[in-house]
Design an enzyme around this catalytic site. Structure first.
Site, PDB file in Angstrom:
ATOM      1  N   SER A 100       4.189  27.308 -49.602  1.00 32.08           N
ATOM      2  CA  SER A 100       4.797  26.272 -48.774  1.00 32.08           C
ATOM      3  C   SER A 100       3.726  25.474 -48.043  1.00 32.08           C
ATOM      4  O   SER A 100       2.666  26.015 -47.680  1.00 32.08           O
ATOM      5  CB  SER A 100       5.700  26.963 -47.745  1.00 32.08           C
ATOM      6  OG  SER A 100       6.086  26.076 -46.734  1.00 32.08           O
ATOM      7  N   TYR A 116       7.614  33.440 -40.728  1.00 32.83           N
ATOM      8  CA  TYR A 116       7.881  33.041 -42.120  1.00 32.83           C
ATOM      9  C   TYR A 116       6.633  32.376 -42.717  1.00 32.83           C
ATOM     10  O   TYR A 116       6.177  32.735 -43.802  1.00 32.83           O
ATOM     11  CB  TYR A 116       9.083  32.066 -42.180  1.00 32.83           C
ATOM     12  CG  TYR A 116       9.095  31.272 -43.464  1.00 32.83           C
ATOM     13  CD1 TYR A 116       9.495  31.863 -44.653  1.00 32.83           C
ATOM     14  CD2 TYR A 116       8.649  29.948 -43.496  1.00 32.83           C
ATOM     15  CE1 TYR A 116       9.454  31.154 -45.845  1.00 32.83           C
ATOM     16  CE2 TYR A 116       8.601  29.236 -44.674  1.00 32.83           C
ATOM     17  CZ  TYR A 116       9.005  29.836 -45.847  1.00 32.83           C
ATOM     18  OH  TYR A 116       8.939  29.139 -47.025  1.00 32.83           O
ATOM     19  N   LYS A 140       3.840  33.487 -45.905  1.00 34.29           N
ATOM     20  CA  LYS A 140       3.415  32.666 -47.065  1.00 34.29           C
ATOM     21  C   LYS A 140       1.890  32.621 -47.124  1.00 34.29           C
ATOM     22  O   LYS A 140       1.286  32.738 -48.194  1.00 34.29           O
ATOM     23  CB  LYS A 140       3.994  31.250 -46.963  1.00 34.29           C
ATOM     24  CG  LYS A 140       5.483  31.187 -47.192  1.00 34.29           C
ATOM     25  CD  LYS A 140       5.820  31.353 -48.667  1.00 34.29           C
ATOM     26  CE  LYS A 140       7.206  31.889 -48.906  1.00 34.29           C
ATOM     27  NZ  LYS A 140       7.526  32.191 -50.294  1.00 34.29           N
TER      28      LYS A 140
HETATM   29  C1  WQD Z   1      12.915  18.271 -41.379  1.00 31.91           C
HETATM   30  C2  WQD Z   1      12.967  17.277 -40.224  1.00 31.91           C
HETATM   31  C3  WQD Z   1      13.278  18.338 -38.096  1.00 31.91           C
HETATM   32  C4  WQD Z   1      17.312  19.835 -38.909  1.00 31.91           C
HETATM   33  C5  WQD Z   1      11.098  23.782 -43.137  1.00 31.91           C
HETATM   34  C6  WQD Z   1      10.136  24.927 -43.098  1.00 31.91           C
HETATM   35  C7  WQD Z   1       9.174  24.842 -44.240  1.00 31.91           C
HETATM   36  C8  WQD Z   1       9.919  24.777 -45.551  1.00 31.91           C
HETATM   37  C9  WQD Z   1      10.943  23.699 -45.541  1.00 31.91           C
HETATM   38  C10 WQD Z   1      10.906  26.488 -46.925  1.00 31.91           C
HETATM   39  C11 WQD Z   1      12.196  17.754 -38.993  1.00 31.91           C
HETATM   40  C12 WQD Z   1      14.464  17.467 -38.430  1.00 31.91           C
HETATM   41  C13 WQD Z   1      16.081  19.227 -39.006  1.00 31.91           C
HETATM   42  C14 WQD Z   1      18.275  19.286 -38.014  1.00 31.91           C
HETATM   43  C15 WQD Z   1      16.698  17.565 -37.408  1.00 31.91           C
HETATM   44  N1  WQD Z   1      10.534  26.053 -45.772  1.00 31.91           N
HETATM   45  N2  WQD Z   1      15.776  18.121 -38.283  1.00 31.91           N
HETATM   46  N3  WQD Z   1      17.917  18.175 -37.317  1.00 31.91           N
HETATM   47  O1  WQD Z   1      10.942  21.970 -40.647  1.00 31.91           O
HETATM   48  O2  WQD Z   1       9.912  20.301 -42.244  1.00 31.91           O
HETATM   49  O3  WQD Z   1      10.367  22.574 -43.011  1.00 31.91           O
HETATM   50  O4  WQD Z   1      11.772  23.787 -44.389  1.00 31.91           O
HETATM   51  O5  WQD Z   1      11.483  27.364 -47.278  1.00 31.91           O
HETATM   52  O6  WQD Z   1       8.339  25.940 -44.190  1.00 31.91           O
HETATM   53  O7  WQD Z   1       9.443  24.896 -41.869  1.00 31.91           O
HETATM   54  O8  WQD Z   1      12.274  21.064 -42.642  1.00 31.91           O
HETATM   55  O9  WQD Z   1      14.564  20.282 -43.012  1.00 31.91           O
HETATM   56  O10 WQD Z   1      14.127  21.900 -41.121  1.00 31.91           O
HETATM   57  O11 WQD Z   1      13.316  19.555 -40.910  1.00 31.91           O
HETATM   58  O12 WQD Z   1      16.434  16.579 -36.752  1.00 31.91           O
HETATM   59  O13 WQD Z   1      19.392  19.815 -37.868  1.00 31.91           O
HETATM   60  O14 WQD Z   1      14.324  17.158 -39.801  1.00 31.91           O
HETATM   61  O15 WQD Z   1      12.975  18.283 -36.731  1.00 31.91           O
HETATM   62  O16 WQD Z   1      11.628  16.617 -38.390  1.00 31.91           O
HETATM   63  P1  WQD Z   1      10.822  21.444 -42.007  1.00 31.91           P
HETATM   64  P2  WQD Z   1      13.649  20.753 -41.949  1.00 31.91           P
END
Ligand code: WQD
Length: 372
Positions: A156, A182, A186
């Protein structure tokens, strides 16, 4: 040993060392999950034989233990091909895993199986280290004992921590500033695999660092199926669009980004899946070196508000949202440099943001309750 037997043994040995270009036997851990099931589609389409090992703790089980999980039954429908085998086995069950390797002449393993909820990992770190790290150690030991030393690992972009520069390439330091267990698992698993490949030159490992996987197979038959409220942006938006949740919380609009919301590099899961097939081909190429990491992303940054807008257009539904405070551990922006994957794997993402949203919406609207 008579000559005929010796010849057969020798031919078998040669075949194991130099298998033909097509039809590898690929063991996929976590093959019933989101990225796993889409990758199994691509592997079957490419003519490979697939054995899946999954404990189904995070994916829907079949109605009895003999039955395939619905995601894999649908993979067979999509491809018109049959899996070689499915085992409901945990990577923590070493004897069970050993039996699987004794039954199949595996050429290569693609290792997805892991717990992956960032917030939960902060609350239950031991569960994450045991499942993700101990599970991986068991797998590597059992693989080594079986003489299977080719591996594609589901890593990741989280290993980069807070990015020091953008777009982030594979030379960026890893393991610095990772904000949750998590992500640490990784990083630790990557290190274990690198050390193993250094110690034993027979190991050939590709570490694939995913950016943000979204989308679904274009058939609408398989897709992401989170249990409970989704942690990630796109599954949450999809559930708001389909009417399962009232409104999205946007985690902060005061970041140093064009519209103030977080910017990520979203990649269509089918592009990610084809990246695994490209990695497999690379591992079987003559010039392959011990353990190499590749970013899989698009190189395009998309903000939360841009994603909401794209999903509105794809679904024709309103996406109510409210801006709330920042989420702990989030970075403002992370975007991949994918030049290395393009040059060395001959792979690049081909599906755009609109396609990601259209395919997510097809899956979500046709399966509002997932695989039920
Ligand atoms: C994306 C953007 C949030 C939810 C995570 C893990 C990473 C990988 C993928 C895999 C950010 C914003 C999110 C919500 C929001 N893991 N957001 N409201 O955090 O980049 O990555 O998933 O298995 O290791 O950390 O992805 O989709 O959670 O967030 O505003 O309800 O959307 O703040 O800017 P992230 P995400």
């Amino acid at each position: 040993m008579d000559v005929a037997t010796a010849q057969v043994k020798c031919l078998w040995f040669v075949a194991r060392q130099h298998p033909g270009p097509m039809g590898r036997v690929v063991l996929v851990t976590g093959g019933a999950g989101f990225v796993g099931s889409h990758t199994v589609v691509e592997l079957l389409e490419a003519g490979h034989h697939v054995v899946v090992v999954d404990n189904c703790i995070n994916s829907t089980k079949g109605s009895d233990p003999q039955e395939l999980p619905p995601a894999l039954a649908r993979v067979q429908t999509i491809t018109g091909k049959t899996l070689r085998a499915f085992y409901m086995v945990s990577l923590l069950d070493r004897p069970g895993l050993t039996k699987v390797f004794a039954k199949h002449q595996v050429d290569l393993v693609i290792h997805f199986a892991a717990l992956k909820a960032v917030g939960e990992s902060v609350e239950k770190p031991l569960d994450y280290y045991i499942n993700n790290v101990t599970g991986t150690l068991n797998l590597l030991e059992v693989m080594g004992e079986a003489g299977v030393k080719r591996l594609v690992y589901s890593s990741s972009a989280t290993v980069y921590g807070v990015p020091q520069y953008l777009p982030t390439d594979e030379l960026h330091p890893t393991g610095v500033g990772i904000t949750n267990p998590y992500g640490q698992t990784k990083y630790v698993c990557e290190q274990i695999m690198k050390d193993l490949a250094t110690a034993d030159k027979e190991w050939r490992v590709v570490l694939l660092r995913y950016f943000n996987p979204v989308g679904a197979h274009e058939s609408g038959k398989i897709g992401e199926n989170p249990s409970g409220p989704p942690n990630n942006l796109v599954p949450y938006i999809a559930q708001v669009a389909v009417g399962k949740r009232e409104a999205l919380s946007v985690f902060g609009d005061d970041y140093d980004t064009p519209d103030g919301t977080g910017v990520r590099d979203y990649i269509h899961v089918m592009d990610l899946a084809s990246g695994h097939v490209a990695a497999l081909d690379k591992i079987f190429s003559e010039d392959f070196r011990s353990a190499i990491a590749y970013n899989l992303g698009t190189g395009q940054g998309v903000s939360v508000l841009q994603m909401i807008d794209a999903f509105k257009r794809a679904s024709g539904r309103d996406i109510p949202y409210k801006v709330v405070g920042r989420r702990n551990g989030d970075v403002a922006t992370i975007v991949a440099s994918c030049t290395l994957a393009e040059q060395e794997l001959g792979w690049r993402a081909t599906r755009n943001l609109q396609q990601m949203c259209i395919d997510t919406w097809r899956w979500q609207s046709q399966n509002p309750d997932g695989f039920m």
